[in-house]
Design a protein around this motif. Structure first.
Motif, PDB file in Angstrom:
ATOM      1  N   GLN A  32      -5.741  31.659 -36.548  1.00 30.37           N
ATOM      2  CA  GLN A  32      -4.745  30.957 -37.351  1.00 30.37           C
ATOM      3  C   GLN A  32      -3.333  31.368 -36.918  1.00 30.37           C
ATOM      4  O   GLN A  32      -3.080  32.534 -36.610  1.00 30.37           O
ATOM      5  CB  GLN A  32      -4.954  31.253 -38.841  1.00 30.37           C
ATOM      6  CG  GLN A  32      -6.174  30.560 -39.424  1.00 30.37           C
ATOM      7  CD  GLN A  32      -6.011  29.054 -39.451  1.00 30.37           C
ATOM      8  OE1 GLN A  32      -5.123  28.516 -40.102  1.00 30.37           O
ATOM      9  NE2 GLN A  32      -6.872  28.363 -38.715  1.00 30.37           N
ATOM     10  N   LEU A  33      -2.446  30.391 -36.887  1.00 32.53           N
ATOM     11  CA  LEU A  33      -1.071  30.608 -36.434  1.00 32.53           C
ATOM     12  C   LEU A  33      -0.099  30.558 -37.601  1.00 32.53           C
ATOM     13  O   LEU A  33      -0.346  29.875 -38.597  1.00 32.53           O
ATOM     14  CB  LEU A  33      -0.689  29.522 -35.413  1.00 32.53           C
ATOM     15  CG  LEU A  33      -1.596  29.401 -34.188  1.00 32.53           C
ATOM     16  CD1 LEU A  33      -1.171  28.206 -33.341  1.00 32.53           C
ATOM     17  CD2 LEU A  33      -1.564  30.680 -33.377  1.00 32.53           C
ATOM     18  N   SER A  34       1.012  31.248 -37.446  1.00 34.70           N
ATOM     19  CA  SER A  34       2.055  31.162 -38.466  1.00 34.70           C
ATOM     20  C   SER A  34       2.699  29.780 -38.388  1.00 34.70           C
ATOM     21  O   SER A  34       2.579  29.080 -37.378  1.00 34.70           O
ATOM     22  CB  SER A  34       3.120  32.241 -38.237  1.00 34.70           C
ATOM     23  OG  SER A  34       3.899  31.922 -37.100  1.00 34.70           O
ATOM     24  N   ALA A  35       3.377  29.414 -39.426  1.00 37.52           N
ATOM     25  CA  ALA A  35       3.999  28.089 -39.492  1.00 37.52           C
ATOM     26  C   ALA A  35       5.007  27.867 -38.366  1.00 37.52           C
ATOM     27  O   ALA A  35       5.231  26.737 -37.942  1.00 37.52           O
ATOM     28  CB  ALA A  35       4.679  27.901 -40.842  1.00 37.52           C
ATOM     29  N   HIS A  36       5.585  28.945 -37.855  1.00 34.46           N
ATOM     30  CA  HIS A  36       6.629  28.824 -36.835  1.00 34.46           C
ATOM     31  C   HIS A  36       6.115  28.941 -35.406  1.00 34.46           C
ATOM     32  O   HIS A  36       6.898  28.839 -34.464  1.00 34.46           O
ATOM     33  CB  HIS A  36       7.705  29.879 -37.084  1.00 34.46           C
ATOM     34  CG  HIS A  36       8.304  29.776 -38.457  1.00 34.46           C
ATOM     35  ND1 HIS A  36       9.096  28.720 -38.841  1.00 34.46           N
ATOM     36  CD2 HIS A  36       8.187  30.572 -39.537  1.00 34.46           C
ATOM     37  CE1 HIS A  36       9.454  28.876 -40.101  1.00 34.46           C
ATOM     38  NE2 HIS A  36       8.912  29.992 -40.551  1.00 34.46           N
ATOM     39  N   THR A  37       4.810  29.155 -35.240  1.00 39.51           N
ATOM     40  CA  THR A  37       4.242  29.306 -33.901  1.00 39.51           C
ATOM     41  C   THR A  37       3.700  27.971 -33.406  1.00 39.51           C
ATOM     42  O   THR A  37       2.819  27.393 -34.038  1.00 39.51           O
ATOM     43  CB  THR A  37       3.108  30.346 -33.890  1.00 39.51           C
ATOM     44  OG1 THR A  37       3.617  31.584 -34.392  1.00 39.51           O
ATOM     45  CG2 THR A  37       2.566  30.551 -32.494  1.00 39.51           C
ATOM     46  N   LYS A  38       4.235  27.504 -32.305  1.00 31.26           N
ATOM     47  CA  LYS A  38       3.733  26.274 -31.700  1.00 31.26           C
ATOM     48  C   LYS A  38       2.387  26.569 -31.053  1.00 31.26           C
ATOM     49  O   LYS A  38       2.158  27.682 -30.571  1.00 31.26           O
ATOM     50  CB  LYS A  38       4.701  25.761 -30.637  1.00 31.26           C
ATOM     51  CG  LYS A  38       6.029  25.327 -31.187  1.00 31.26           C
ATOM     52  CD  LYS A  38       6.930  24.847 -30.070  1.00 31.26           C
ATOM     53  CE  LYS A  38       8.279  24.456 -30.611  1.00 31.26           C
ATOM     54  NZ  LYS A  38       9.180  24.005 -29.550  1.00 31.26           N
ATOM     55  N   ASN A  71      -4.111  21.698 -33.385  1.00 24.13           N
ATOM     56  CA  ASN A  71      -2.874  22.306 -33.872  1.00 24.13           C
ATOM     57  C   ASN A  71      -2.868  22.371 -35.402  1.00 24.13           C
ATOM     58  O   ASN A  71      -2.559  23.411 -35.984  1.00 24.13           O
ATOM     59  CB  ASN A  71      -1.678  21.515 -33.353  1.00 24.13           C
ATOM     60  CG  ASN A  71      -0.363  22.127 -33.751  1.00 24.13           C
ATOM     61  OD1 ASN A  71      -0.161  23.323 -33.620  1.00 24.13           O
ATOM     62  ND2 ASN A  71       0.539  21.300 -34.256  1.00 24.13           N
ATOM     63  N   GLU A  72      -3.210  21.276 -36.040  1.00 26.86           N
ATOM     64  CA  GLU A  72      -3.241  21.251 -37.508  1.00 26.86           C
ATOM     65  C   GLU A  72      -4.268  22.242 -38.042  1.00 26.86           C
ATOM     66  O   GLU A  72      -4.003  22.946 -39.019  1.00 26.86           O
ATOM     67  CB  GLU A  72      -3.554  19.840 -38.004  1.00 26.86           C
ATOM     68  CG  GLU A  72      -2.405  18.874 -37.822  1.00 26.86           C
ATOM     69  CD  GLU A  72      -2.728  17.467 -38.297  1.00 26.86           C
ATOM     70  OE1 GLU A  72      -3.758  17.287 -38.990  1.00 26.86           O
ATOM     71  OE2 GLU A  72      -1.961  16.552 -37.980  1.00 26.86           O
ATOM     72  N   HIS A  75      -3.098  25.776 -37.941  1.00 27.22           N
ATOM     73  CA  HIS A  75      -2.011  26.056 -38.880  1.00 27.22           C
ATOM     74  C   HIS A  75      -2.429  25.880 -40.339  1.00 27.22           C
ATOM     75  O   HIS A  75      -1.594  25.934 -41.234  1.00 27.22           O
ATOM     76  CB  HIS A  75      -0.809  25.142 -38.579  1.00 27.22           C
ATOM     77  CG  HIS A  75      -0.032  25.566 -37.391  1.00 27.22           C
ATOM     78  ND1 HIS A  75      -0.256  25.060 -36.145  1.00 27.22           N
ATOM     79  CD2 HIS A  75       0.969  26.474 -37.254  1.00 27.22           C
ATOM     80  CE1 HIS A  75       0.574  25.610 -35.283  1.00 27.22           C
ATOM     81  NE2 HIS A  75       1.318  26.486 -35.924  1.00 27.22           N
ATOM     82  N   SER A  78      -1.265  28.610 -42.804  1.00 24.76           N
ATOM     83  CA  SER A  78       0.180  28.670 -43.050  1.00 24.76           C
ATOM     84  C   SER A  78       0.641  27.538 -43.953  1.00 24.76           C
ATOM     85  O   SER A  78       1.650  27.664 -44.631  1.00 24.76           O
ATOM     86  CB  SER A  78       0.952  28.640 -41.727  1.00 24.76           C
ATOM     87  OG  SER A  78       0.786  27.398 -41.063  1.00 24.76           O
TER      88      SER A  78
END
Length: 81
Positions: A32-38, A71-72, A75, A78
């Motif tokens: 899982q990625l942070s909201a600011h990580t592309k 991508n979704e 995220h 986040s």
């Protein structure tokens, strides 16, 4: 490659990752990625994988839709927070 209908399993195969349903679900849950990580900036990719993803996003074709779905999914946490 134009004969392959883009799907999440095909994307994982192109990235050189296990493309079983269980492996895809595990990858998404554990990366899982942070909201600011592309997606293309995530630490989990090799340079070749990063370039592949960036190329598919830029193409704005049917592969871009699948990369956007990944991508979704990456995220999800986040967005919930």
């Amino acid at each position: 490659m134009s004969n392959v209908r883009p799907r999440m399993t095909n994307l994982f195969e192109q990235l050189g990752l296990d493309s079983s349903d269980e492996a895809i679900a595990h990858f998404i849950a554990t990366h899982q990625l942070s909201a600011h990580t592309k997606i293309t900036e995530a630490d989990c990719w090799t340079e070749a994988q990063r370039q592949f993803l960036a190329e598919k996003i830029k193409s704005d074709g049917s592969w871009a839709i699948i990369v956007d779905q990944l991508n979704e999914s990456l995220h999800e946490d986040s967005v919930i927070q």
